[in-house]
Every structure is written in C-alpha cells, then in structure tokens.
Design a protein around this motif. Structure first.
Motif, PDB file in Angstrom:
ATOM      1  N   LEU A   1       0.808  -1.192   0.089  1.00  0.00           N
ATOM      2  CA  LEU A   1      -0.105  -0.020  -0.092  1.00  0.00           C
ATOM      3  C   LEU A   1       0.770   1.178  -0.103  1.00  0.00           C
ATOM      4  CD1 LEU A   1      -2.934  -0.886   2.486  1.00  0.00           C
ATOM      5  CD2 LEU A   1      -2.848  -0.923  -0.223  1.00  0.00           C
ATOM      6  N   GLY A   2       2.114   1.131   0.171  1.00  0.00           N
ATOM      7  CA  GLY A   2       2.958   2.457   0.139  1.00  0.00           C
ATOM      8  C   GLY A   2       3.004   3.242   1.453  1.00  0.00           C
ATOM      9  N   GLU A   3       2.919   2.391   2.517  1.00  0.00           N
ATOM     10  CA  GLU A   3       2.898   3.032   3.879  1.00  0.00           C
ATOM     11  C   GLU A   3       3.706   2.015   4.875  1.00  0.00           C
ATOM     12  OE1 GLU A   3      -0.182   4.649   7.219  1.00  0.00           O
ATOM     13  OE2 GLU A   3      -0.868   4.208   5.427  1.00  0.00           O
ATOM     14  N   LEU A   4       4.653   2.645   5.333  1.00  0.00           N
ATOM     15  CA  LEU A   4       5.319   1.817   6.436  1.00  0.00           C
ATOM     16  C   LEU A   4       4.636   1.423   7.554  1.00  0.00           C
ATOM     17  CD1 LEU A   4       8.061   0.867   7.188  1.00  0.00           C
ATOM     18  CD2 LEU A   4       8.603   2.770   8.375  1.00  0.00           C
ATOM     19  N   ASN A   5       4.299  -0.012   7.877  1.00  0.00           N
ATOM     20  CA  ASN A   5       3.523  -0.516   8.949  1.00  0.00           C
ATOM     21  C   ASN A   5       4.318  -0.498  10.221  1.00  0.00           C
ATOM     22  OD1 ASN A   5       1.256  -1.803   9.999  1.00  0.00           O
ATOM     23  ND2 ASN A   5       2.591  -3.740  10.084  1.00  0.00           N
ATOM     24  N   SER A   6       5.534  -1.103  10.190  1.00  0.00           N
ATOM     25  CA  SER A   6       6.470  -1.395  11.373  1.00  0.00           C
ATOM     26  C   SER A   6       7.920  -1.057  11.001  1.00  0.00           C
ATOM     27  CB  SER A   6       6.311  -2.825  11.898  1.00  0.00           C
ATOM     28  OG  SER A   6       7.000  -2.980  13.027  1.00  0.00           O
ATOM     29  N   PHE A   7       8.594  -0.321  11.709  1.00  0.00           N
ATOM     30  CA  PHE A   7      10.084   0.004  11.734  1.00  0.00           C
ATOM     31  C   PHE A   7      10.534  -0.866  12.609  1.00  0.00           C
ATOM     32  CE2 PHE A   7      13.826   2.882  12.544  1.00  0.00           C
ATOM     33  CZ  PHE A   7      14.394   2.588  11.396  1.00  0.00           C
ATOM     34  N   ASP A   8      11.465  -1.871  12.026  1.00  0.00           N
ATOM     35  CA  ASP A   8      12.073  -2.755  13.227  1.00  0.00           C
ATOM     36  C   ASP A   8      13.310  -2.368  13.555  1.00  0.00           C
ATOM     37  OD1 ASP A   8      11.841  -5.230  14.387  1.00  0.00           O
ATOM     38  OD2 ASP A   8      13.301  -6.239  12.976  1.00  0.00           O
ATOM     39  N   ASP A   9      13.639  -1.520  14.290  1.00  0.00           N
ATOM     40  CA  ASP A   9      14.875  -1.025  14.861  1.00  0.00           C
ATOM     41  C   ASP A   9      14.619  -0.556  16.152  1.00  0.00           C
ATOM     42  OD1 ASP A   9      17.729  -0.589  13.909  1.00  0.00           O
ATOM     43  OD2 ASP A   9      16.989   1.694  14.353  1.00  0.00           O
ATOM     44  N   ARG A  10      15.825  -0.760  17.084  1.00  0.00           N
ATOM     45  CA  ARG A  10      15.862  -0.341  18.590  1.00  0.00           C
ATOM     46  C   ARG A  10      15.003  -1.344  19.181  1.00  0.00           C
ATOM     47  NH1 ARG A  10      19.346   4.042  19.639  1.00  0.00           N
ATOM     48  NH2 ARG A  10      20.315   4.654  17.721  1.00  0.00           N
ATOM     49  N   GLU A  11      13.969  -0.512  20.104  1.00  0.00           N
ATOM     50  CA  GLU A  11      13.090  -1.234  20.994  1.00  0.00           C
ATOM     51  C   GLU A  11      12.044  -2.088  20.196  1.00  0.00           C
ATOM     52  OE1 GLU A  11      13.895   1.842  21.367  1.00  0.00           O
ATOM     53  OE2 GLU A  11      15.410   1.662  23.177  1.00  0.00           O
ATOM     54  N   ALA A  12      11.747  -1.821  18.837  1.00  0.00           N
ATOM     55  CA  ALA A  12      11.071  -2.546  18.324  1.00  0.00           C
ATOM     56  C   ALA A  12      11.484  -3.964  17.972  1.00  0.00           C
ATOM     57  CB  ALA A  12      10.492  -1.733  16.893  1.00  0.00           C
ATOM     58  N   LYS A  13      12.545  -4.138  18.001  1.00  0.00           N
ATOM     59  CA  LYS A  13      13.170  -5.371  17.511  1.00  0.00           C
ATOM     60  C   LYS A  13      12.862  -6.651  18.566  1.00  0.00           C
ATOM     61  CE  LYS A  13      16.969  -4.487  14.462  1.00  0.00           C
ATOM     62  NZ  LYS A  13      18.274  -5.094  14.047  1.00  0.00           N
ATOM     63  N   PRO A  14      12.756  -5.974  20.054  1.00  0.00           N
ATOM     64  CA  PRO A  14      12.421  -7.450  20.850  1.00  0.00           C
ATOM     65  C   PRO A  14      10.951  -7.185  20.857  1.00  0.00           C
ATOM     66  CG  PRO A  14      14.145  -5.790  22.060  1.00  0.00           C
ATOM     67  CD  PRO A  14      13.586  -5.226  20.616  1.00  0.00           C
ATOM     68  N   ALA A  15      10.186  -6.433  20.633  1.00  0.00           N
ATOM     69  CA  ALA A  15       8.629  -6.506  20.315  1.00  0.00           C
ATOM     70  C   ALA A  15       8.517  -7.442  19.451  1.00  0.00           C
ATOM     71  CB  ALA A  15       8.041  -5.165  20.403  1.00  0.00           C
ATOM     72  N   ASN A  16       9.037  -7.177  18.140  1.00  0.00           N
ATOM     73  CA  ASN A  16       8.711  -7.981  16.871  1.00  0.00           C
ATOM     74  C   ASN A  16       9.262  -9.519  17.224  1.00  0.00           C
ATOM     75  OD1 ASN A  16       7.336  -6.242  15.253  1.00  0.00           O
ATOM     76  ND2 ASN A  16       8.885  -5.189  14.744  1.00  0.00           N
ATOM     77  N   ILE A  17      10.266  -9.673  17.845  1.00  0.00           N
ATOM     78  CA  ILE A  17      10.766 -11.140  18.100  1.00  0.00           C
ATOM     79  C   ILE A  17       9.487 -11.688  18.974  1.00  0.00           C
ATOM     80  CG2 ILE A  17      12.401 -12.356  19.434  1.00  0.00           C
ATOM     81  CD1 ILE A  17      14.442 -10.123  18.847  1.00  0.00           C
ATOM     82  N   ALA A  18       9.358 -11.022  20.068  1.00  0.00           N
ATOM     83  CA  ALA A  18       8.049 -11.537  20.649  1.00  0.00           C
ATOM     84  C   ALA A  18       6.821 -12.094  19.923  1.00  0.00           C
ATOM     85  CB  ALA A  18       7.719 -10.645  22.066  1.00  0.00           C
TER      86      ALA A  18
END
Length: 310
Positions: A212-229
C-alpha cells in the motif's frame, strides 16, 4: 558436535583464536550437552542476527538505500519531474548529508512509498533482479556477494547444533527475504524486518497481496524485541548485532534465564572492509560500544577476530 575435542574439524575456520570464538564454541558446547547444567532443549535454541552491518556490508549506505535509488530512477524515467523534487533529488545525486538527515526510518518510509501498488511477487522479482546485477560503489563486487564469511559459518554451525537462526533487521522484510535463503541458509519465514501495510485483493480472478505504500512497522531499536516476541514467540538465547539499533535485542536476549550470549561486531578494519562506528549517522555504534562490558555483551573485532571477511 564437540568442536573442542582433539582432532575435531574447526567449525569456524574464518574466526581467529580469541575471546569471541572461544565464547561461541563454549556456549554451543554447554547448551547442547544433555548431561550438563546449561543444557537448552532444541526448541529454545533461538539465535537472532541483525542483517545490515552484521551479516553483510552496510557502508557507506545500506544496500536497500541503493535499491531505493534504483527504484527512484525508474520513477524518474516515467516522470522526469521526479528528479527535481526532494528527497528524490538527493537520492539520485547520492547526497549523503540529506540522506542522513532523513534518518533510517525516513528512508524506510520513502522506500515503502516508492513501491506502492506492487504485489509481493512483483516486488520479489524486482529485488532479485537488482541483487543479481547491482555492485557496491567502492568494493566493486555484487552487493549480494558482500556477505561475511565468518557469519555464514556461524549460522551453519548453530543450525548444525539444533539452533533455529532468525534474521531480525531494520531493513525491509521482503527485500531481505530475496537473499536470505541463498546467502545465509535462513528461510524466508525466519526473517523479521520492517514491513509495509499490505492489502489482499482479487484482480482479474487472481488473489494477491498488494503493497500500500505506507510503512507498517519500523523494526529497529526497541521494536526489535517487540517483533521477536510477536513473530518468533521465544526469547533468543543468542543474539548478534553491530549498532545501537541492535542494543535492545542484545539486552533482551541477555535478560532471560539460563545460559545467554550477546555479541556485537565492531567495524574496525579499514583495510579489508571499512572502519566506522559513532559517525555513521544512519546506524551509529556508540552506547552499545561504550557499555558492552557493563551489559555483558561480547565485543567482536572485525580486524582481530576474523581471519577472513568476505
């Protein structure tokens, strides 16, 4: 496998003897020893690796930025006025100062916008074609060839000892999936990364998923543990990164119970690759470098710990 036994084949031949290699070999030996106190069942042997700067070369700009430039050139060919507008103009001119001012997330948002309307399959073909032909501006080799031999050995060694290896990257998930199986032996569904908003649709009777041309999740810093979980569902017992953007993931790995290991690659080899850390504004290494010992992170020197780089 017991790499320490006399006459055993070295599973990490591109690693020089030293603390980093010793810690890795000892850690794997301990968590796979069923009779030992540190034994970890295979289901819990999860290892997560950053990609840019940890598994392949990211300097002077991440590979995906060069891919973005390639996409903007295609857009300019269709509409010449694109080349006169910022930040497209900066991309086409390789204006590093302007690109750095956008930040890594800003570039990822721009990346998403320039691929709007593509299906997953279309994007995969474009990414594959780019990686098959595009070359690093300084090294002169294909971007896809600039993977780190010691890390490929380590990934293979871990999988040979019952680990599941995942890539957890700030780069685009579909872009990294285009290379992960061929170069790293990491399956597409074992890649966690920045991702765009997607939409299911049926066009001319064919079901597809469109970007769709819009970023959903930027997987960096604190987002990395959240996305791992969210996407893996298990805390890694081993994590490897190279920048402050990976620090939260490294500390997350170390924060669990039982044996834990986190490693940080320092780019300090200007002869065989590049030497950089704090000044690389798109992905700096500062806090993690300063506090590695305090946090219990094993610092890995590209210059000292690696016998080979590529």
């Amino acid at each position: 496998m017991n790499p320490g036994r006399p006459g055993a084949v070295d599973p990490l031949p591109s690693w020089n003897p030293g603390r980093a290699k010793s810690v890795l070999l000892d850690f794997v030996a301990r968590v796979t020893d069923q009779s030992g106190a540190d034994f970890v069942p295979p289901a819990d042997r999860v290892a997560t690796f950053d990609n840019d700067g940890t598994l392949w070369c990211e300097y002077p700009l991440q590979v995906q930025v060069f891919f973005l430039v390639d996409r903007v050139k295609a857009l300019r060919d269709a509409d010449p006025s694109v080349g006169d507008r910022q930040p497209f103009k900066a991309l086409l001119e390789h204006d590093a100062a302007t690109l750095h001012s956008l930040g890594k997330q800003g570039l990822m948002e721009l990346f998403a916008a320039t691929h709007a309307g593509m299906s997953e399959e279309e994007f995969g073909r474009v990414a594959h074609d780019f990686l098959a032909t595009a070359k690093h501006p300084k090294l002169g080799t294909l971007f896809s060839e600039n993977v780190y031999r010691p890390q490929v050995e380590l990934l293979k060694f871990l999988r040979g000892n019952g680990f599941r290896t995942f890539i957890v990257t700030g780069g685009g998930i579909e872009f990294v999936r285009a290379i992960s199986e061929q170069r790293y032996g990491v399956m597409r569904d074992e890649v966690v990364g920045s991702n765009d908003k997607l939409q299911f649709e049926i066009v001319d009777g064919k079901a597809q998923v469109k970007k769709l041309g819009e970023l959903n999740s930027f997987d960096d810093r604190e987002a990395k543990p959240a996305n791992i979980a969210l996407h893996i569902g298990r805390r890694p017992i081993l994590a490897f990164g190279n920048s402050d953007g990976d620090l939260a993931m490294l500390r997350y790995a170390l924060g669990g119970e039982g044996p834990r290991l986190a490693l940080l690659l320092h780019h300090d080899d200007a002869e065989r690759e590049f030497a950089y850390d704090r000044e690389f504004h798109l992905s700096p290494l500062a806090e993690a470098l300063d506090k590695a010992d305090a946090y219990g992170i094993v610092l890995t020197s590209m210059k000292t710990d690696w016998a080979e780089v590529f």
